[in-house]
Write a protein that holds these residues in place. Structure first.
Motif, PDB file in Angstrom:
ATOM      1  N   GLY A   1       0.817  -1.216   0.000  1.00  0.00           N
ATOM      2  CA  GLY A   1       0.000   0.000   0.000  1.00  0.00           C
ATOM      3  C   GLY A   1       0.845   1.258   0.000  1.00  0.00           C
ATOM      4  N   VAL A   2       1.925   1.255   0.782  1.00  0.00           N
ATOM      5  CA  VAL A   2       2.811   2.428   0.851  1.00  0.00           C
ATOM      6  C   VAL A   2       3.484   2.662  -0.499  1.00  0.00           C
ATOM      7  CG1 VAL A   2       4.938   3.323   1.879  1.00  0.00           C
ATOM      8  CG2 VAL A   2       3.199   2.299   3.334  1.00  0.00           C
ATOM      9  N   ALA A   3       4.111   1.628  -1.049  1.00  0.00           N
ATOM     10  CA  ALA A   3       4.822   1.777  -2.321  1.00  0.00           C
ATOM     11  C   ALA A   3       3.867   2.146  -3.451  1.00  0.00           C
ATOM     12  CB  ALA A   3       5.569   0.487  -2.657  1.00  0.00           C
ATOM     13  N   GLY A   4       2.709   1.527  -3.460  1.00  0.00           N
ATOM     14  CA  GLY A   4       1.731   1.831  -4.500  1.00  0.00           C
ATOM     15  C   GLY A   4       1.188   3.240  -4.392  1.00  0.00           C
ATOM     16  N   ALA A   5       0.969   3.711  -3.179  1.00  0.00           N
ATOM     17  CA  ALA A   5       0.466   5.070  -2.988  1.00  0.00           C
ATOM     18  C   ALA A   5       1.498   6.101  -3.408  1.00  0.00           C
ATOM     19  CB  ALA A   5       0.066   5.285  -1.535  1.00  0.00           C
ATOM     20  N   ILE A   6       2.768   5.809  -3.144  1.00  0.00           N
ATOM     21  CA  ILE A   6       3.827   6.718  -3.594  1.00  0.00           C
ATOM     22  C   ILE A   6       3.862   6.757  -5.120  1.00  0.00           C
ATOM     23  CG2 ILE A   6       6.327   7.071  -3.681  1.00  0.00           C
ATOM     24  CD1 ILE A   6       6.407   5.944  -0.804  1.00  0.00           C
ATOM     25  N   ALA A   7       3.745   5.590  -5.755  1.00  0.00           N
ATOM     26  CA  ALA A   7       3.761   5.531  -7.222  1.00  0.00           C
ATOM     27  C   ALA A   7       2.513   6.183  -7.815  1.00  0.00           C
ATOM     28  CB  ALA A   7       3.868   4.085  -7.687  1.00  0.00           C
ATOM     29  N   ALA A   8       1.375   6.080  -7.138  1.00  0.00           N
ATOM     30  CA  ALA A   8       0.124   6.647  -7.644  1.00  0.00           C
ATOM     31  C   ALA A   8       0.095   8.165  -7.559  1.00  0.00           C
ATOM     32  CB  ALA A   8      -1.061   6.064  -6.878  1.00  0.00           C
ATOM     33  N   GLN A   9       0.940   8.745  -6.738  1.00  0.00           N
ATOM     34  CA  GLN A   9       1.057  10.191  -6.587  1.00  0.00           C
ATOM     35  C   GLN A   9      -0.277  10.868  -6.281  1.00  0.00           C
ATOM     36  OE1 GLN A   9       2.927  11.297 -10.249  1.00  0.00           O
ATOM     37  NE2 GLN A   9       4.925  10.533  -9.615  1.00  0.00           N
ATOM     38  N   GLY A  10      -1.093  10.214  -5.479  1.00  0.00           N
ATOM     39  CA  GLY A  10      -2.337  10.813  -5.013  1.00  0.00           C
ATOM     40  C   GLY A  10      -3.489  10.788  -5.998  1.00  0.00           C
ATOM     41  N   GLN A  11      -3.319  10.205  -7.165  1.00  0.00           N
ATOM     42  CA  GLN A  11      -4.399  10.148  -8.145  1.00  0.00           C
ATOM     43  C   GLN A  11      -5.390   9.057  -7.744  1.00  0.00           C
ATOM     44  OE1 GLN A  11      -2.745   9.710 -12.047  1.00  0.00           O
ATOM     45  NE2 GLN A  11      -1.553  11.589 -11.907  1.00  0.00           N
ATOM     46  N   ARG A  12      -6.631   9.424  -7.618  1.00  0.00           N
ATOM     47  CA  ARG A  12      -7.648   8.492  -7.104  1.00  0.00           C
ATOM     48  C   ARG A  12      -7.832   7.264  -7.987  1.00  0.00           C
ATOM     49  NH1 ARG A  12     -12.450  11.942  -4.290  1.00  0.00           N
ATOM     50  NH2 ARG A  12     -11.067  13.136  -2.951  1.00  0.00           N
ATOM     51  N   LEU A  13      -7.805   7.449  -9.284  1.00  0.00           N
ATOM     52  CA  LEU A  13      -7.979   6.297 -10.170  1.00  0.00           C
ATOM     53  C   LEU A  13      -6.839   5.302  -9.988  1.00  0.00           C
ATOM     54  CD1 LEU A  13      -9.525   4.850 -12.390  1.00  0.00           C
ATOM     55  CD2 LEU A  13      -8.217   6.179 -14.069  1.00  0.00           C
ATOM     56  N   ARG A  14      -5.626   5.811  -9.904  1.00  0.00           N
ATOM     57  CA  ARG A  14      -4.478   4.929  -9.691  1.00  0.00           C
ATOM     58  C   ARG A  14      -4.556   4.236  -8.332  1.00  0.00           C
ATOM     59  NH1 ARG A  14       1.002   7.945 -11.769  1.00  0.00           N
ATOM     60  NH2 ARG A  14       0.477   7.990 -13.981  1.00  0.00           N
ATOM     61  N   LEU A  15      -5.003   4.951  -7.306  1.00  0.00           N
ATOM     62  CA  LEU A  15      -5.144   4.336  -5.987  1.00  0.00           C
ATOM     63  C   LEU A  15      -6.205   3.240  -6.002  1.00  0.00           C
ATOM     64  CD1 LEU A  15      -4.880   7.440  -3.636  1.00  0.00           C
ATOM     65  CD2 LEU A  15      -3.226   5.592  -3.883  1.00  0.00           C
ATOM     66  N   THR A  16      -7.295   3.475  -6.726  1.00  0.00           N
ATOM     67  CA  THR A  16      -8.348   2.464  -6.836  1.00  0.00           C
ATOM     68  C   THR A  16      -7.834   1.222  -7.553  1.00  0.00           C
ATOM     69  OG1 THR A  16     -10.014   4.218  -6.918  1.00  0.00           O
ATOM     70  CG2 THR A  16     -10.693   2.042  -7.677  1.00  0.00           C
ATOM     71  N   VAL A  17      -7.094   1.439  -8.636  1.00  0.00           N
ATOM     72  CA  VAL A  17      -6.507   0.310  -9.373  1.00  0.00           C
ATOM     73  C   VAL A  17      -5.520  -0.436  -8.473  1.00  0.00           C
ATOM     74  CG1 VAL A  17      -5.012  -0.294 -11.319  1.00  0.00           C
ATOM     75  CG2 VAL A  17      -6.895   1.312 -11.645  1.00  0.00           C
ATOM     76  N   LEU A  18      -4.738   0.302  -7.703  1.00  0.00           N
ATOM     77  CA  LEU A  18      -3.776  -0.306  -6.782  1.00  0.00           C
ATOM     78  C   LEU A  18      -4.481  -1.229  -5.787  1.00  0.00           C
ATOM     79  CD1 LEU A  18      -0.880  -0.208  -5.256  1.00  0.00           C
ATOM     80  CD2 LEU A  18      -2.070   1.433  -3.813  1.00  0.00           C
TER      81      LEU A  18
END
Length: 166
Positions: free
Chosen positions: A59-76
């Motif tokens: 979750g931490v690594a994915g959230a850093i990679a997603a850079q706060g974008q909600r769509l990317r966080l949802t996909v993560l």
């Protein structure tokens, strides 16, 4: 993104160790019923803690990679759930493992905790992404390599005696 992929591979490795698959044996209905309807995993501290702790780094690594974008966080989160569910299905063919639907729940909780902690950390006053780079410093790599060498063969366990032995 590479760190998230590496963590995902480590999760798969740790969840399927020692890889003693018994594919020639048919999975019985009772095994599937046990995996789906055994709720004891919801209440065992070691299961809860282990499954949550396993997916917090994801979750931490994915959230850093997603850079706060909600769509990317949802996909993560959805990909993390898919990995967790896939691992549980594969564990049906590992006699040394005990697959359970509760593990997927606690894995999801770990992902959400990791994403939440990262989001809160990034929005704290005075914090920057440069603080995260400190984990990739030469000193951090040296300590991480030493710790990894001490834990080889990476036996996934919460038993301190086994970790100490390895």
């Amino acid at each position: 993104m590479r760190l998230t992929a590496l963590i995902t591979l480590l999760i798969i490795y740790g969840s399927l160790y020692p890889f003693d698959f018994q594919l020639h044996l048919a999975v019985s209905a009772s095994t599937i019923k046990h995996a789906l309807y055994d709720y004891s995993g919801f209440f065992r501290f070691s299961d809860m803690f282990g499954n949550i702790a396993l997916f917090i780094p994801y979750g931490v690594a994915g959230a850093i990679a997603a850079q706060g974008q909600r769509l990317r966080l949802t996909v993560l989160v959805l990909l993390g759930l898919a990995v967790s569910a896939l691992v549980q299905v594969l564990q049906l063919y590992l006699p040394s493992r005990d697959p359970a639907l509760s593990d997927v729940f606690w894995n999801a909780f770990g992902i959400v905790l990791g994403v939440s902690a990262t989001t809160l950390f990034q929005f704290c006053p005075g914090s920057t992404a440069l603080r995260w780079r400190g984990w990739v410093s030469p000193e951090g790599m040296l300590v991480g390599s030493w710790l990894a060498a001490k834990l080889v063969p990476f036996v996934p366990s919460l038993d301190v005696g086994i970790v100490r032995h390895n």
